[in-house]
Design an enzyme around this catalytic site. Sequence first.
Site, PDB file in Angstrom:
ATOM      1  N   HIS A   4      -9.821   1.492  -0.503  1.00 11.52           N
ATOM      2  CA  HIS A   4      -9.190   1.598   0.509  1.00 11.52           C
ATOM      3  C   HIS A   4     -10.818   2.178   0.749  1.00 11.52           C
ATOM      4  O   HIS A   4     -12.306   2.212   0.193  1.00 11.52           O
ATOM      5  CB  HIS A   4      -8.905   3.829   0.212  1.00 11.52           C
ATOM      6  N   HIS A  12       1.548   4.300  -2.468  1.00  8.75           N
ATOM      7  CA  HIS A  12       0.769   5.614  -3.497  1.00  8.75           C
ATOM      8  C   HIS A  12       2.177   6.126  -3.763  1.00  8.75           C
ATOM      9  O   HIS A  12       2.577   7.289  -3.479  1.00  8.75           O
ATOM     10  CB  HIS A  12      -0.198   6.741  -3.541  1.00  8.75           C
ATOM     11  N   HIS A  18       1.043  -1.397   0.231  1.00  6.52           N
ATOM     12  CA  HIS A  18      -0.210  -0.272   0.077  1.00  6.52           C
ATOM     13  C   HIS A  18       0.874   0.676   0.019  1.00  6.52           C
ATOM     14  O   HIS A  18       1.476   1.813   1.133  1.00  6.52           O
ATOM     15  CB  HIS A  18      -1.323  -0.338   0.885  1.00  6.52           C
ATOM     16  N   GLU A  72     -10.966   3.884   6.263  1.00  6.01           N
ATOM     17  CA  GLU A  72      -9.688   4.599   6.992  1.00  6.01           C
ATOM     18  C   GLU A  72     -10.181   6.055   7.840  1.00  6.01           C
ATOM     19  O   GLU A  72      -9.671   6.006   9.208  1.00  6.01           O
ATOM     20  CB  GLU A  72      -9.222   5.066   5.787  1.00  6.01           C
ATOM     21  N   ASP A 126       2.005   3.909   2.834  1.00  4.45           N
ATOM     22  CA  ASP A 126       0.758   4.569   2.338  1.00  4.45           C
ATOM     23  C   ASP A 126       1.263   6.026   1.298  1.00  4.45           C
ATOM     24  O   ASP A 126       1.953   5.861  -0.474  1.00  4.45           O
ATOM     25  CB  ASP A 126       0.132   5.378   3.543  1.00  4.45           C
ATOM     26  N   ASP A 127       1.668   7.123   1.647  1.00  2.11           N
ATOM     27  CA  ASP A 127       2.979   8.232   1.263  1.00  2.11           C
ATOM     28  C   ASP A 127       3.443   8.615   1.792  1.00  2.11           C
ATOM     29  O   ASP A 127       3.694   9.676   2.894  1.00  2.11           O
ATOM     30  CB  ASP A 127       1.521   9.207   1.147  1.00  2.11           C
TER      31      ASP A 127
END
Length: 335
Positions: free
Chosen positions: A197, A19, A17, A200, A278-279
């Site tokens: 997603h 991005h 996961h 969340e 994630d990021d």
Amino acid sequence: MSDMQDFIEKMPKAELHMHIEGSLEPELMFELAARNKIDIPFKTVQAVRDAYHFSNLQDFLDIYYQGMSVLITEQDFYDLTFAYLTKIHQQNVIHTEIFFDPQGHTDRGVSFSSVINGIDRALSDGEKKYGISSRLIMCFLRHLSEEEAFTTLEQALPYRDKIIGVGLDSSELGHPPSKFERVFAKAKTEGFLAVAHAGEEGPPGYVKEALDLLKIDRLDHGNRSLEDAELIDRLVDMQMALTICPLSNFKLAGVKDMRNHPIKKMLDLGLKVTVNSDDPAYFGGYVNENYLAVADNLDLTKDDILALARNGFEASFCTNTQKQAMIARLEDYGH
Ligand code: HPA
Ligand code: ZN
């Protein structure tokens, strides 16, 4: 360095996961802004980092979409992706499954082919140079319409062989999975796997919709499933994998104190949880920093860490043979 830090850093691991646009570090943002003659509202790398304080998902997304505006050419997408692979190679990630947000680019006039060809070429080079295997997952921006998602799916069809699955990201509240039921049904008939997603920021009902209507093969985040005992049982029974992003949860304020992060509870409940970044450029860490944050704050044992890493390989979209080879490497390491 603590013994646990060393153990986590050297451990072979997967990431499921992440991005790719969220791996854009401020240094590269400035480089690409200069290369493409794009104005960004910051003077220094430090000023960019100082702006990364978020009180919820939307706060972050506003900055995330602004950040990706420096990505224009195929080479930009190559450089972005190859920088991420270089970083995770240093972290002993041996397999990664990467999200990309084509609508964040096509809506700015960047062609779909520039995006996918740049990312794909970097992934091939990453495999050759670093031995990192990878898969690509195309996300639909859920704040946009069903029709726009269908258009994006059409654009992806010529690149079917480069994309393993479709996902759903961006602003969750007010944009339930049901909005994209027909798009996901079409994607499934085209042979794509599905992730979304859900849970969340959205309620457990959104997770149920992702299961029942989108027929997901893996659940991204899913944290709020813990509010529904029946849903927990269902996720455990079906061994649905959840891609948990600890530092993201903390930075977006879903978890106020890392000492209360639910991942240990999830493991103990029998949920198939994995650790992901994630990021990473926005949330303060790549996958190792995420493992370390939960290990330190929740007093995890090495067996817990190995169980999380094993889940990462098992929950990947690799063939069984590939999974077994990666798990064998992990077992070798753990002994
Ligand atoms: N949630 C939803 N959309 C996103 C995220 C996230 O954590 N990161 C990038 N797009
Ligand atoms: Zn995400």
